[in-house]
Design an enzyme around this catalytic site. Sequence first.
Site, PDB file in Angstrom:
ATOM      1  N   GLU A 149      37.259  24.462  43.130  1.00 21.63           N
ATOM      2  CA  GLU A 149      36.606  25.315  44.124  1.00 21.63           C
ATOM      3  C   GLU A 149      35.265  25.817  43.619  1.00 21.63           C
ATOM      4  OE1 GLU A 149      39.604  27.808  46.632  1.00 21.63           O
ATOM      5  OE2 GLU A 149      40.479  27.422  44.675  1.00 21.63           O
ATOM      6  N   CYS A 158      28.709  29.808  42.283  1.00 15.96           N
ATOM      7  CA  CYS A 158      29.783  30.150  41.348  1.00 15.96           C
ATOM      8  C   CYS A 158      30.651  28.910  41.163  1.00 15.96           C
ATOM      9  CB  CYS A 158      30.593  31.307  41.914  1.00 15.96           C
ATOM     10  SG  CYS A 158      31.982  31.764  40.875  1.00 15.96           S
ATOM     11  N   CYS A 215      44.172  27.825  36.057  1.00 17.29           N
ATOM     12  CA  CYS A 215      43.783  28.633  34.899  1.00 17.29           C
ATOM     13  C   CYS A 215      45.039  28.951  34.073  1.00 17.29           C
ATOM     14  CB  CYS A 215      43.138  29.935  35.360  1.00 17.29           C
ATOM     15  SG  CYS A 215      42.539  30.966  33.998  1.00 17.29           S
ATOM     16  N   CYS A 254      46.155  36.699  33.915  1.00 18.36           N
ATOM     17  CA  CYS A 254      45.683  38.017  34.338  1.00 18.36           C
ATOM     18  C   CYS A 254      46.475  38.412  35.592  1.00 18.36           C
ATOM     19  CB  CYS A 254      44.194  37.987  34.623  1.00 18.36           C
ATOM     20  SG  CYS A 254      43.235  37.463  33.188  1.00 18.36           S
ATOM     21  N   CYS A 300      44.912  38.482  39.309  1.00 16.36           N
ATOM     22  CA  CYS A 300      44.095  37.341  39.756  1.00 16.36           C
ATOM     23  C   CYS A 300      44.963  36.267  40.388  1.00 16.36           C
ATOM     24  CB  CYS A 300      43.346  36.751  38.568  1.00 16.36           C
ATOM     25  SG  CYS A 300      42.330  35.331  39.012  1.00 16.36           S
ATOM     26  N   CYS A 343      35.936  37.117  44.057  1.00 19.18           N
ATOM     27  CA  CYS A 343      36.464  37.092  42.684  1.00 19.18           C
ATOM     28  C   CYS A 343      37.982  37.167  42.701  1.00 19.18           C
ATOM     29  CB  CYS A 343      35.977  38.291  41.883  1.00 19.18           C
ATOM     30  SG  CYS A 343      34.220  38.426  41.733  1.00 19.18           S
TER      31      CYS A 343
END
Length: 361
Positions: free
Chosen positions: A93, A106, A113, A117, A120, A345
């Site tokens: 993405e 971005c 990932c 976290c 997220c 984010c």
Amino acid sequence: MSEKIHLTALSKNELADFAENLGEPRFRAAQIFKGLHQRRLGSFEEMTDLPKTLREKLNKTATASTLKVESRFVSEDGTRRFLMKTRDNLPVETVFIPTENRDTICFSSQSGCPLKCDFCLTAKLGLLRNLTAGEIVEQIIVVLNDVYGTGAETPHGTNLVGMGAGEPFLNFENLIKALDIMSEADGLFIVPNRVTVSTAGIVPKIYEFARLEKRPHLAISLSAPNDELRDKLMPINRRWNIEELFAAAKEFEKSMRRGERFTFEYVLLGGVNDSDEQARALANLLNRYDLQRVKINLIPHNSAEPLEYKPTSWEQVERFQTILESKGVSAYVRRPRGRDIYAACGQLAAKDAPNLVQISG
Ligand code: SAH
């Protein structure tokens, strides 16, 4: 047959060797490099400055593009999210964020990932794999072509942020290679000074990054003023704690150019890390380490199912900022962009929901 070689992943020297191996003069490599990166062409057929026989030869062994745009979403605020697929069908993405003065792209460094976290959404995917240098570069090419037209000049110098899916410093080599390729003057010509890379705190790589001759700017995701809370929110803290992280940040400061600053990102989570007391603790922490050239970017939490956090009220966001400022710490609030299309984010999780406004790619 083995997989075709992705030429976008090659440095100029590697491309020259590649041309030589094909029995071509080295100057052909310069033409191909320009075709890929300056003219941003996605196929060899379009490189009409190359002899037809060479284009055919290239097609047999190599490819100019590997990412397929699967969907493209446009936010009411103008932000665009591109959901692409790699050759092995994994999501990538990339987000385009327009502002009045300059546009920002971005990009992602990994598919998924590995960091966990807690706040997220990307973390929920787990790590699918590292992106290749070519896949990193190609994200930028796809977005620039979509926004400005194939090969068209960027109107006012686009900035890049390595803040998409993944942990850039766990894919260090490919990241740095991609950035080197993108900085070439007869290519995309996006110089390191226009790039910021964000890490969740892979400490040894911060030292390595500081030593690079031409390096981008740095952002570090902090999100808690003490180890106890950071251990919970960002498990990477159990590997490298705040003290080790700040020691690296201090060393990084020594590598900084005049006027340069680095950033600590702090995601504000309602009732978790956003109290007045925590703002004071954060300011004290920074002051204790005497970090002179840092600013804090406060990021209001972007919610998304199944994340359980509540947003901080705007009033409290402002109080938090004011407390930091009153203790001599510069603090900014990052305006959320593209929330409605899962582009903000922490929202990149390859969402392809039908309720999103989709326009053909
Ligand atoms: N892995 C790197 C690069 C990702 S940058 C890093 O963590 O720095 C993405 C930024 O968005 C990070 O600062 C992260 O802390 C922040 N973030 C993650 N989830 C978020 C959410 N739901 N709302 C707001 N910010 C979030």
